[in-house]
Write an enzyme that holds these catalytic residues in place. Sequence first.
Site, PDB file in Angstrom:
ATOM      1  N   HIS A 149      -5.783   3.091   1.100  1.00 45.39           N
ATOM      2  CA  HIS A 149      -5.268   4.319   1.934  1.00 45.39           C
ATOM      3  C   HIS A 149      -5.137   5.678   1.601  1.00 45.39           C
ATOM      4  O   HIS A 149      -4.579   5.652   0.437  1.00 45.39           O
ATOM      5  CB  HIS A 149      -3.835   3.730   2.658  1.00 45.39           C
ATOM      6  CG  HIS A 149      -3.245   4.930   3.463  1.00 45.39           C
ATOM      7  ND1 HIS A 149      -1.873   5.292   3.320  1.00 45.39           N
ATOM      8  CD2 HIS A 149      -3.549   5.383   4.709  1.00 45.39           C
ATOM      9  CE1 HIS A 149      -1.505   6.178   4.123  1.00 45.39           C
ATOM     10  NE2 HIS A 149      -2.652   6.280   4.894  1.00 45.39           N
ATOM     11  N   SER A 150      -5.734   6.549   2.117  1.00 38.23           N
ATOM     12  CA  SER A 150      -5.465   8.027   1.718  1.00 38.23           C
ATOM     13  C   SER A 150      -6.100   7.948   0.413  1.00 38.23           C
ATOM     14  O   SER A 150      -7.234   7.718   0.171  1.00 38.23           O
ATOM     15  CB  SER A 150      -3.996   8.148   1.730  1.00 38.23           C
ATOM     16  OG  SER A 150      -3.529   9.547   1.416  1.00 38.23           O
ATOM     17  N   MET A 151      -5.468   8.727  -0.502  1.00 41.84           N
ATOM     18  CA  MET A 151      -5.983   8.875  -2.017  1.00 41.84           C
ATOM     19  C   MET A 151      -6.101   7.521  -2.664  1.00 41.84           C
ATOM     20  O   MET A 151      -6.929   7.511  -3.511  1.00 41.84           O
ATOM     21  CB  MET A 151      -4.828   9.632  -2.713  1.00 41.84           C
ATOM     22  CG  MET A 151      -4.827  10.964  -2.054  1.00 41.84           C
ATOM     23  SD  MET A 151      -6.308  12.107  -2.283  1.00 41.84           S
ATOM     24  CE  MET A 151      -6.524  12.375  -4.127  1.00 41.84           C
ATOM     25  N   GLN A 168      -9.104   3.755   4.028  1.00 38.07           N
ATOM     26  CA  GLN A 168      -8.282   4.348   5.672  1.00 38.07           C
ATOM     27  C   GLN A 168      -7.882   5.398   5.381  1.00 38.07           C
ATOM     28  O   GLN A 168      -6.868   5.580   4.264  1.00 38.07           O
ATOM     29  CB  GLN A 168      -7.343   3.219   6.022  1.00 38.07           C
ATOM     30  CG  GLN A 168      -7.701   1.951   6.069  1.00 38.07           C
ATOM     31  CD  GLN A 168      -6.707   0.931   6.495  1.00 38.07           C
ATOM     32  OE1 GLN A 168      -5.659   0.955   6.022  1.00 38.07           O
ATOM     33  NE2 GLN A 168      -7.032  -0.411   7.032  1.00 38.07           N
ATOM     34  N   THR A 199      -9.137   8.284   3.817  1.00 41.71           N
ATOM     35  CA  THR A 199      -9.114   8.812   2.581  1.00 41.71           C
ATOM     36  C   THR A 199      -9.911  10.165   2.848  1.00 41.71           C
ATOM     37  O   THR A 199     -10.942  10.309   3.448  1.00 41.71           O
ATOM     38  CB  THR A 199     -10.115   7.943   1.894  1.00 41.71           C
ATOM     39  OG1 THR A 199      -9.220   6.604   1.614  1.00 41.71           O
ATOM     40  CG2 THR A 199     -10.322   8.493   0.593  1.00 41.71           C
TER      41      THR A 199
END
Length: 901
Positions: free
Chosen positions: A173-175, A200, A202
């Site tokens: 998720h993200s980073m 997700q 990112t």
Amino acid sequence: MFLHSVNLWNLAFYALMVFMATLGLWDVFFGFEENKCSMSYMFEYPEYQKIELPKKLAKRYPAYELYLYGEGSYAEEHKALPLTGIPVLFLPGNAGSYKQVRSIGSIALRKAEDIDFKYHFDFFSVNFNEELVALYGGSLQKQTKFVHECIKTILKLYKGQEFAPTSVAIIGHSMGGLVARALLTLKNFKQDLINLLITQATPHVAPVMPLDRFITDFYMTVNNYWILNARHINLTTLSVAGGFRDYQSSAVPKTWVSTDHLSIVWCKQLQLTTIRAFFDLIDADTKQITQNPKKKLSVLNHHFIRHPAKHFEENPSIISDLTGTSVWVPVKVSKWTYVAYNESDKIYFTFPLANHRKIYTHVYCQSTMLDTNSWIFGCINSTSMCRQGVDLSWKAELLPTIKSLTLRLQDYPSLSHLVVYVPSIHGSKFVVDCEFFKKETRSIQLPVTHLFSFGLSSRKVILNTSGLFYNIELLNFGQIYQAFKINVVSKCSGVKEEITSIYKLHIPWSYEDSLTIAQVPSATEISVKLHIAQPENDSHVALLKMYTSSDCQYEVTVKTSFSQILGQVVRFHGGALPAYVISSILLAYGGQLYSLFSTGHCLEYATMLDKEAKPYKVDPFVIMVKFLLGYKWFKEFWDMLLLPELDAIVLTSQSMCFPLVSLILFLFGTCTAYWGGLLSSMSVRLLSSLWLTLKRPSELPKDIKIISPDLPILTVVLIIVSWTTCGAFAILLTYLYYVFKIVHLQASLTTFKNSQTVNPKHSRRSEKKSNHHKDSTVHHLRLSASDAEDSLRMHSTVINLLTWIVLLSMPSLIYWLKNLRYYFKLNPDPCKPLAFILIPTMAVLGNTYTASIKSSKLLKTTSQFPLPLAVGVIAFGSAHLYRVPCFVFIPLLLHALCNFM
């Protein structure tokens, strides 16, 4: 005093800029569809079992941990390792928690229970201590190495099992998604350790806020590796984003909702889709995720790109048997509708294609029966019925309320009939429609309105025919700075029951489709804007696909949305605003220094901001350099000077160049600089009033001493603090010291003015005496009231500059404070070099007055530096914010040196 220096016209202008910026911010944070995600809930109490790591690893990464997620009996059974399932590793993102794994982990557990644990997944999660890695990049490499160790640790938990895995699936998720991609850049990392990567929300292309060089270097390393080694990377990767609530899960079949940056990890619809895909990826022989890349792509395409309303099959049967006691009904009309309700017999409706091919180019069929059975077939060389047919259901598309299929007749020359199957049903009602048509009758061109029409004009088309669907081609729409509102008004005649229409915005060059469901008759507004600009070599056209009712008339109107355009500016370039703010302040700062040199007095900050902060002093140079860099000789000269790449070229390469965006950001930056200056001035006055209330009034300094006895000690202490702890912390302490000095000066000036009001004759004598005692020796000057006012004006500008330096260094300070129990010294520290220079500079400037520098030989040169530095901030700092402080400390250092030269 601050407001008095700005006329009403300028005040109105700054207020207008605030209004425009607010419109853009509103569009970014609130101008999107309602979050329709269902919250995912745990059926049993979630438990997180800490996985014991090797002592050396735990000592090397004291802030990081690895957990296994579980609920109820599953959690109890798996406390005794080893494990027997399929490992999946969840990586949280910026400030993310390892507990975010519970949503997808719980859904996977329920799915495993449904199949009696024939297969099941073991979900692991990494605790990154909720680090702000989107703002401080110093720990990204450390996180990547820890994840590598976690993967090896996880695989050891399955050692000795019959179907022991040799790789893990990763959800980032993200980073966390970027960290997962960075694993491949490690020298000793084996690609085979990852069998699937799903990211997700990112930000893959560039950091949201490039506040230090570590994060930009990390991005460059990862992206360059993936670009240069694209042919050798054998890793199936899926990236899911959240539409304009984040950056487009609304296009995912069976999801059809847009998520924001955080809800993407708990959105039930999306997590269900993800888990369905995971279970379809299992190889029955190995009881692990398949190693077949073609099957992986096929499964992910089935669940995330185009769902045919059928369960996934690795090798689907193309030929189906059409037998049994069924009724065969021939249909010879070009448009046909059948309402099925309580059917007792299976019915096959056959459409002969020979005659239709002569008139029409396509056939379209849709059904509101959303089961997973095959429903449409093609027959070869048939007259009225056939025993076997080509199953065309796999080519259908699942939409929220219908499953539909469009065929180009010339692609199927061997088919003699089209067959639509209606099963025997009891108590259910559904509608099946088919129609033959010519492509040109269903493709309608609608040129979008011009960017600068500001929504005052519109363009419209009316759909009078009774077709089931239309393609509205949005001509001249392909740039991210374009934004529109499309209004679809439907008018229906003779309709007694509720009808649903679907409007799908299809962007051919990227997966950012969005769906809108409308109950007709109605008026529906659709926001139209892009995440990715149309590539130069792409000739496709953005489409508004309309799945309509034959009983309704539709009117489609498009007009430019000014607020959404501002939103796009903020969304894609808002991170560059600090650079434009500092550029404006630098221009005002240079104007103040020059006024001090030419007239002996320093003008108000707001006055100089209005006079000096002009876009034409900055933008033309940047534009000219960008143009010249297109020539080989100039590029070679540029590289010879070891100058970095122009930020405008970086943005162009990312297809994020807006016309006039620099002008808009400069105006926003000047506005922010103005209101920031007002806030700073008011804060100093408020603190000085508090100072006078709590402490005995002080007088203006009798003698100006640039180097006070305690100054060297203070400077050394702050440098030691910077070296041993965190550079940003030392910068903050320096800032507080500087503010203290200015507040004290303001309090002294207020005391002097109050005494002047009480005894004006004595004050005038004191002022004359003060001026009389001035001599050429800087260190023995007595400060007059006018010099104190000039100094305060100069200091207010320096405070504004220093405030932004402190704000840009805050992420590393927050990171250091959060990890203080693990690391007393921040390493790596992006602010340490800046702190070493800034501390002595600000220590001197805190004791600097205009009286001590107005006769300096260096003052004229110092006043000329802020202009080229303001240009440099925009040229090299708008996409690399960590470079901005480097342009700020230079004039501050020269200003300090004016005391000695």
